[in-house]
Motif scaffolding. Structure first.
Motif, mmCIF file in Angstrom:
data_model
loop_
_atom_site.group_PDB
_atom_site.id
_atom_site.type_symbol
_atom_site.label_atom_id
_atom_site.label_comp_id
_atom_site.label_asym_id
_atom_site.label_seq_id
_atom_site.Cartn_x
_atom_site.Cartn_y
_atom_site.Cartn_z
ATOM 1 N N THR A 1 0.809 -1.226 0.000
ATOM 2 C CA THR A 1 0.000 0.000 0.000
ATOM 3 C C THR A 1 0.842 1.277 0.000
ATOM 4 N N ASP A 2 2.129 1.147 0.155
ATOM 5 C CA ASP A 2 2.985 2.330 0.259
ATOM 6 C C ASP A 2 4.233 2.143 -0.595
ATOM 7 N N PRO A 3 4.367 2.890 -1.700
ATOM 8 C CA PRO A 3 5.518 2.718 -2.596
ATOM 9 C C PRO A 3 6.849 3.011 -1.912
ATOM 10 N N LEU A 4 6.855 3.901 -0.904
ATOM 11 C CA LEU A 4 8.097 4.186 -0.176
ATOM 12 C C LEU A 4 8.611 2.923 0.490
ATOM 13 N N PHE A 5 7.716 2.221 1.183
ATOM 14 C CA PHE A 5 8.138 1.008 1.884
ATOM 15 C C PHE A 5 8.379 -0.154 0.926
ATOM 16 N N LYS A 6 7.729 -0.127 -0.226
ATOM 17 C CA LYS A 6 7.997 -1.168 -1.216
ATOM 18 C C LYS A 6 9.455 -1.106 -1.663
ATOM 19 N N LYS A 7 9.927 0.098 -1.974
ATOM 20 C CA LYS A 7 11.318 0.246 -2.408
ATOM 21 C C LYS A 7 12.280 -0.007 -1.253
ATOM 22 N N LEU A 8 11.951 0.494 -0.064
ATOM 23 C CA LEU A 8 12.827 0.256 1.088
ATOM 24 C C LEU A 8 12.937 -1.234 1.386
ATOM 25 N N HIS A 9 11.818 -1.948 1.248
ATOM 26 C CA HIS A 9 11.836 -3.397 1.469
ATOM 27 C C HIS A 9 12.768 -4.080 0.469
ATOM 28 N N GLU A 10 12.719 -3.657 -0.780
ATOM 29 C CA GLU A 10 13.612 -4.227 -1.792
ATOM 30 C C GLU A 10 15.078 -3.977 -1.428
ATOM 31 N N LEU A 11 15.369 -2.769 -0.958
ATOM 32 C CA LEU A 11 16.755 -2.408 -0.664
ATOM 33 C C LEU A 11 17.303 -3.160 0.548
ATOM 34 N N VAL A 12 16.490 -3.272 1.603
ATOM 35 C CA VAL A 12 16.994 -3.982 2.782
ATOM 36 C C VAL A 12 17.043 -5.487 2.542
ATOM 37 N N THR A 13 16.151 -5.996 1.720
ATOM 38 C CA THR A 13 16.195 -7.425 1.402
ATOM 39 C C THR A 13 17.507 -7.782 0.709
ATOM 40 N N LYS A 14 17.977 -6.899 -0.152
ATOM 41 C CA LYS A 14 19.263 -7.126 -0.825
ATOM 42 C C LYS A 14 20.433 -7.071 0.144
ATOM 43 N N ASN A 15 20.196 -6.505 1.330
ATOM 44 C CA ASN A 15 21.273 -6.351 2.321
ATOM 45 C C ASN A 15 21.014 -7.238 3.538
ATOM 46 N N ASN A 16 20.523 -8.450 3.297
ATOM 47 C CA ASN A 16 20.313 -9.425 4.372
ATOM 48 C C ASN A 16 19.342 -8.906 5.434
ATOM 49 N N GLY A 17 18.366 -8.107 4.998
ATOM 50 C CA GLY A 17 17.373 -7.594 5.924
ATOM 51 C C GLY A 17 17.849 -6.436 6.783
ATOM 52 N N LEU A 18 18.982 -5.846 6.417
ATOM 53 C CA LEU A 18 19.569 -4.771 7.215
ATOM 54 C C LEU A 18 19.449 -3.426 6.502
ATOM 55 N N TRP A 19 19.405 -2.365 7.294
ATOM 56 C CA TRP A 19 19.466 -1.009 6.762
ATOM 57 C C TRP A 19 20.756 -0.840 5.991
ATOM 58 N N SER A 20 20.793 0.110 5.053
ATOM 59 C CA SER A 20 21.962 0.238 4.186
ATOM 60 C C SER A 20 22.132 1.678 3.716
ATOM 61 N N PRO A 21 23.314 2.027 3.205
ATOM 62 C CA PRO A 21 23.500 3.372 2.648
ATOM 63 C C PRO A 21 22.520 3.672 1.520
ATOM 64 N N GLU A 22 22.206 2.662 0.696
ATOM 65 C CA GLU A 22 21.276 2.867 -0.408
ATOM 66 C C GLU A 22 19.866 3.164 0.120
ATOM 67 N N ALA A 23 19.484 2.438 1.171
ATOM 68 C CA ALA A 23 18.168 2.676 1.765
ATOM 69 C C ALA A 23 18.103 4.074 2.367
ATOM 70 N N GLU A 24 19.175 4.495 3.011
ATOM 71 C CA GLU A 24 19.209 5.840 3.587
ATOM 72 C C GLU A 24 19.057 6.901 2.504
ATOM 73 N N LYS A 25 19.799 6.763 1.424
ATOM 74 C CA LYS A 25 19.721 7.758 0.351
ATOM 75 C C LYS A 25 18.324 7.813 -0.245
ATOM 76 N N TYR A 26 17.707 6.658 -0.429
ATOM 77 C CA TYR A 26 16.364 6.637 -0.997
ATOM 78 C C TYR A 26 15.376 7.283 -0.032
ATOM 79 N N LEU A 27 15.480 6.972 1.243
ATOM 80 C CA LEU A 27 14.582 7.546 2.243
ATOM 81 C C LEU A 27 14.691 9.063 2.264
ATOM 82 N N LEU A 28 15.919 9.567 2.290
ATOM 83 C CA LEU A 28 16.127 11.013 2.348
ATOM 84 C C LEU A 28 15.619 11.718 1.085
ATOM 85 N N ALA A 29 15.676 11.031 -0.034
ATOM 86 C CA ALA A 29 15.245 11.652 -1.298
ATOM 87 C C ALA A 29 13.744 11.581 -1.530
#
Length: 421
Positions: free
Chosen positions: A388-416
């Motif tokens: 239901t939320d495209p922001l979390f859809k992309k964040l989920h994709e990014l953290v999944t690629k990082n073993n379920g962990l927060w990442s620099p890519e996720a941070e940049k996407y969140l801030l943007a």
């Protein structure tokens, strides 16, 4: 300049307020905060209000900005510090200033500086005490984690050992020795595992990590694997002591009855302290890392072994500036990665209730991006919101690629892409 911040006015009286910062003086620095991670010490400050040792008596009249684990960018530098700092520099701050013996610290004691504020005025004493630390990493969240990691580094440095016939203390854990981390899969325990395996000063030969929750232990083992530890010369063992008839005996069996040179106690539980005491080897050092809320917390210790087996007891509650520099350097070099501490992400609007409810919110560190609007959300709940939320859809994709962990890519996407104030 106007800023928005979470300010403490009294016991559990936390308010998000917009107010004017004073113009900086020649000996001050204006900075923008990007990230702040919530600490149990924030909860204690809110819970105690003016009764807290670091919170001013007049906090109801002159509220302070809460938060001491923060990272950001310098905006403007007063004339006195222009030869050392520049606009655009990234920074972290050692909050334990010890300025002229005072307990005053950013995040507890000051009106114009604290981690939960969009902009801050850094007072001269921070620079005078060399506590404004350059940060050269890619992700702001690592700069925020440098303070809790420095507490872990300080713990390892505070351990000590002796040689019979000498009064000289050999500081640090025993290199190649046996180390136990009890209740060791919380956020600080995970950092302690990471540092034990990957630091470049002293590594133990054996690390045994205990807990009573299989899911937490399995997560820890997936993050800090037995195989990776072996590559660094460390035998790593995870042990669930919940259903073990004699946990002390089981811990001793891992060492063939020798015991542990160093034991870290990561939870303020009497039985855990007494277990730690019971598994110490000769000249063993017990570090009571966990800070209890109760002033009368106590546990039984074997003083026969203090006398005849040279058992030692220490307690650490923070790191110093050197420890923070070590923390930042190890992260910048990629030798340690404490991102496993982070389990929740939120914006400033999530801070007041998160601080008040912190002991009842499961997981590890709650990371706040102070300039965005976002409820506090567990990283493992991103997937549930993705439909239901495209922001979390992309964040989920990014953290999944990082073993379920927060990442620099996720941070940049969140801030943007997040809504801002």
């Amino acid at each position: 300049m106007k800023t928005r911040a979470v300010r403490l006015h009294g016991v559990n009286d936390l308010r998000i307020e917009e107010f004017e910062l004073p113009p900086i003086k020649d000996n001050e620095i204006l900075a923008k905060v990007v990230t702040n991670s919530i600490c149990m010490s924030d909860h204690k400050a809110a819970e105690q209000g003016a009764a807290h040792k670091r919170v001013p008596d007049d906090v109801a009249k002159n509220p302070i900005i809460l938060g001491h684990e923060f990272c950001g960018e310098i905006v403007e530098v007063g004339k006195l510090w222009q030869d050392k700092f520049s606009a655009g520099d990234r920074f972290s701050i050692q909050p334990a200033l010890n300025y002229k013996g005072s307990l005053d610290a950013p995040g507890y004691s000051y009106r114009w500086i604290g981690g939960n504020s969009q902009y801050i005025v850094i007072p001269s004493e921070v620079m005078e005490m060399d506590c404004l630390l350059p940060y050269r990493g890619d992700a702001f969240y690592l700069g925020s984690l440098s303070e809790p990691v420095s507490c872990i580094i300080g713990t390892y440095k505070a351990m000590y050992h002796t040689t019979g016939g000498s009064y000289v203390h050999d500081m640090g854990i025993v290199e190649g020795g046996n180390l136990a981390i009890l209740a060791g899969v919380g956020p600080m325990g995970l950092g302690a595992i990471d540092y034990a395996i990957h630091n470049d000063v002293r590594r133990p030969g054996l690390v045994v990590v205990t807990d009573i929750d299989d899911a937490r232990l399995k997560r820890a083992e997936s993050l800090y694997t037995v195989q990776d530890a072996k590559k660094h010369g460390v035998k790593l063992v995870y042990l669930n002591t919940k259903d073990v008839p004699d946990a002390t005996a089981a811990l001793m069996d891992v060492t063939d009855g020798i015991g542990y040179d160093d034991v870290l106690v990561m939870a303020p539980v009497r039985a855990l302290v007494e277990q730690a005491d019971a598994i110490l080897a000769k000249d063993g050092c017990l570090n009571f890392f966990a800070g209890p809320n109760k002033t009368d917390f106590s546990a039984a210790l074997n003083f026969y072994n203090v006398h005849y087996a040279a058992h030692h007891l220490v307690g650490t509650s923070g790191g110093n500036t050197e420890d923070m520099r070590d923390s930042l350097a190890l992260m910048e070099q990629g030798k340690i990665n404490p991102v496993s501490m982070i389990t929740h992400i939120g914006g400033m609007d999530a801070v007041p209730q998160a601080v008040i409810d912190l002991p009842n919110i499961p997981g590890g560190k709650k990371l706040i991006y102070v300039d965005i609007k976002l409820p506090l959300v567990a990283i493992d709940e991103f997937g549930a919101r993705a439909g239901t939320d495209p922001l979390f859809k992309k964040l989920h994709e990014l953290v999944t690629k990082n073993n379920g962990l927060w990442s620099p890519e996720a941070e940049k996407y969140l801030l943007a892409n997040s809504p801002r104030y």
